[in-house]
Write a protein that holds these residues in place. Structure first.
Motif, short mmCIF file in Angstrom:
data_model
loop_
_atom_site.label_atom_id
_atom_site.label_comp_id
_atom_site.label_asym_id
_atom_site.label_seq_id
_atom_site.Cartn_x
_atom_site.Cartn_y
_atom_site.Cartn_z
N TYR A 28 0.90 -1.16 0.00
CA TYR A 28 0.00 0.00 0.00
C TYR A 28 0.94 1.21 0.00
O TYR A 28 1.65 1.43 -0.97
N ARG A 31 3.37 1.15 1.95
CA ARG A 31 4.62 0.43 2.23
C ARG A 31 4.37 -1.04 1.91
O ARG A 31 3.24 -1.42 1.58
N ILE A 33 3.35 -4.54 2.56
CA ILE A 33 2.50 -5.16 3.60
C ILE A 33 2.72 -6.67 3.63
O ILE A 33 2.83 -7.27 4.69
N SER A 88 -1.89 -8.18 15.36
CA SER A 88 -2.64 -7.15 14.66
C SER A 88 -1.74 -6.37 13.70
O SER A 88 -0.65 -5.98 14.06
N GLY A 89 -2.21 -6.19 12.48
CA GLY A 89 -1.48 -5.40 11.50
C GLY A 89 -0.43 -6.18 10.71
O GLY A 89 0.27 -5.61 9.87
N CYS A 90 -0.33 -7.49 10.93
CA CYS A 90 0.73 -8.27 10.25
C CYS A 90 0.38 -8.59 8.80
O CYS A 90 1.23 -9.08 8.05
N GLY A 91 -0.89 -8.33 8.40
CA GLY A 91 -1.24 -8.54 6.99
C GLY A 91 -2.23 -9.67 6.73
O GLY A 91 -2.45 -10.05 5.59
N LYS A 92 -2.88 -10.16 7.79
CA LYS A 92 -3.79 -11.31 7.64
C LYS A 92 -4.95 -11.00 6.68
O LYS A 92 -5.22 -11.76 5.76
N SER A 93 -5.63 -9.88 6.95
CA SER A 93 -6.80 -9.55 6.11
C SER A 93 -6.37 -9.26 4.68
O SER A 93 -7.09 -9.58 3.73
N THR A 94 -5.20 -8.66 4.54
CA THR A 94 -4.69 -8.37 3.19
C THR A 94 -4.48 -9.68 2.43
O THR A 94 -4.90 -9.82 1.28
N HIS A 104 -8.69 -14.29 15.67
CA HIS A 104 -7.89 -14.10 16.88
C HIS A 104 -8.29 -15.12 17.94
O HIS A 104 -7.72 -15.16 19.02
#
Ligand SMILES: Nc1ncnc2c1ncn2[C@@H]1O[C@H](COP(=O)(O)OP(=O)(O)OP(=O)(O)O)[C@@H](O)[C@H]1O
Length: 247
Positions: A12, A14, A16, A36-42, A192
């Motif tokens: 994005y 940066r 991801i 959180s924020g590690c890229g799972k949803s991406t 989670h």
């Protein structure tokens, strides 16, 4: 299901997801976990064909996801988001019927019968004539699952379907998902809820800062190879449960 990631990177503002490569076969419930924020949803969105990586390629069940093939693919999968995205002006039943009409071209009466059957399976028969804002968050999320299932997809994506729910409703939704196990469908999901993961997944991918740190059958959670996964499962109180070693 079969999945092949070949040097996949996604940016994005940066990077991801960073050069992910992986080949899986004979997996039926793949859990994607990590902080959180590690890229799972991406990663989930890439696997569902909702977005494309800037580098590398993705194949699901032998089909390469790219312009031209992805629309057809998306009509064949089901996707449940963190928050329900049911149409607010339609009843629960109408929400399902609309999808069956539009995506599967199932005509009126047949669509209604299929939708009702699916709502019954998700224990929502009593709510089917209500609008999303007059049912609970858990019921709405179960309705989203019913909607994702009613087109009879073979592959279903779940992006933390309980993220917006309190613990009681979370339990209710996770129970409904667990009941789908053995239904012949495959699942790729972000969660989670490690206890749910343990009961539902047969394979996991553990991400950290956009990289796959560990992946393997669910049993690998009991034998972490890295400090990162060891700490992750410890933090989530993963072992603090009955028969945790017995899968
Ligand atoms: N559409 C976007 N545009 C810009 N940045 C994005 C976009 N989507 C995600 N990101 C960023 O990418 C990073 C990874 O996000 P992602 O949602 O994949 O993580 P996650 O592991 O699912 O997090 P969480 O567990 O908190 O949901 C985050 O820093 C997020 O802010």
């Amino acid at each position: 299901m079969k999945i092949k990631l070949d040097h996949v990177s996604k940016y994005y503002d940066r990077k991801i997801l960073d050069d992910l490569s992986l080949e899986l076969e004979d997996v039926h419930a793949l859990g994607i976990i990590g902080a959180s924020g590690c890229g799972k949803s991406t990663l989930l969105r890439l696997l569902a064909g909702m977005e494309r990586p800037q580098e590398g390629s993705i194949e699901v069940n032998g089909r390469r996801l790219q312009e031209g093939t992805v629309r057809e693919y998306q009509n064949e999968i089901g996707y449940v988001f963190q928050k329900h995205n049911l149409f607010p002006h339609l009843t629960i039943l109408e929400n399902l019927v609309l999808i069956l009409n539009k995506i599967k071209k199932v005509p009126g009466k047949e669509a209604e019968a299929r939708a009702k059957q699916m709502l019954e399976q998700l224990h929502l028969k009593e709510e089917m004539n209500k609008r999303p804002d007059s049912i609970s968050g858990g019921q709405a999320q179960r309705a989203s699952i019913a909607r994702a299932l009613c087109t009879d997809p073979k592959l279903i994506f779940l992006d933390e379907p309980t993220a917006a729910l309190d613990p009681v409703l979370t339990g209710e939704v996770l129970k409904a998902i667990r009941e789908l196990k053995g239904s012949g469908k495959d699942f790729i999901f972000v969660t989670h809820e490690l206890k749910f993961l343990r009961n539902f997944a047969d394979h996991i991918i553990f991400l950290d800062k956009g990289k796959i740190v560990e992946e393997g059958p669910i049993s690998c959670l009991w034998h972490p190879q890295t400090e990162l996964l060891r700490n992750f499962v410890k933090e989530e109180d993963f072992y603090d449960d009955d028969n945790s070693g017995n899968l």
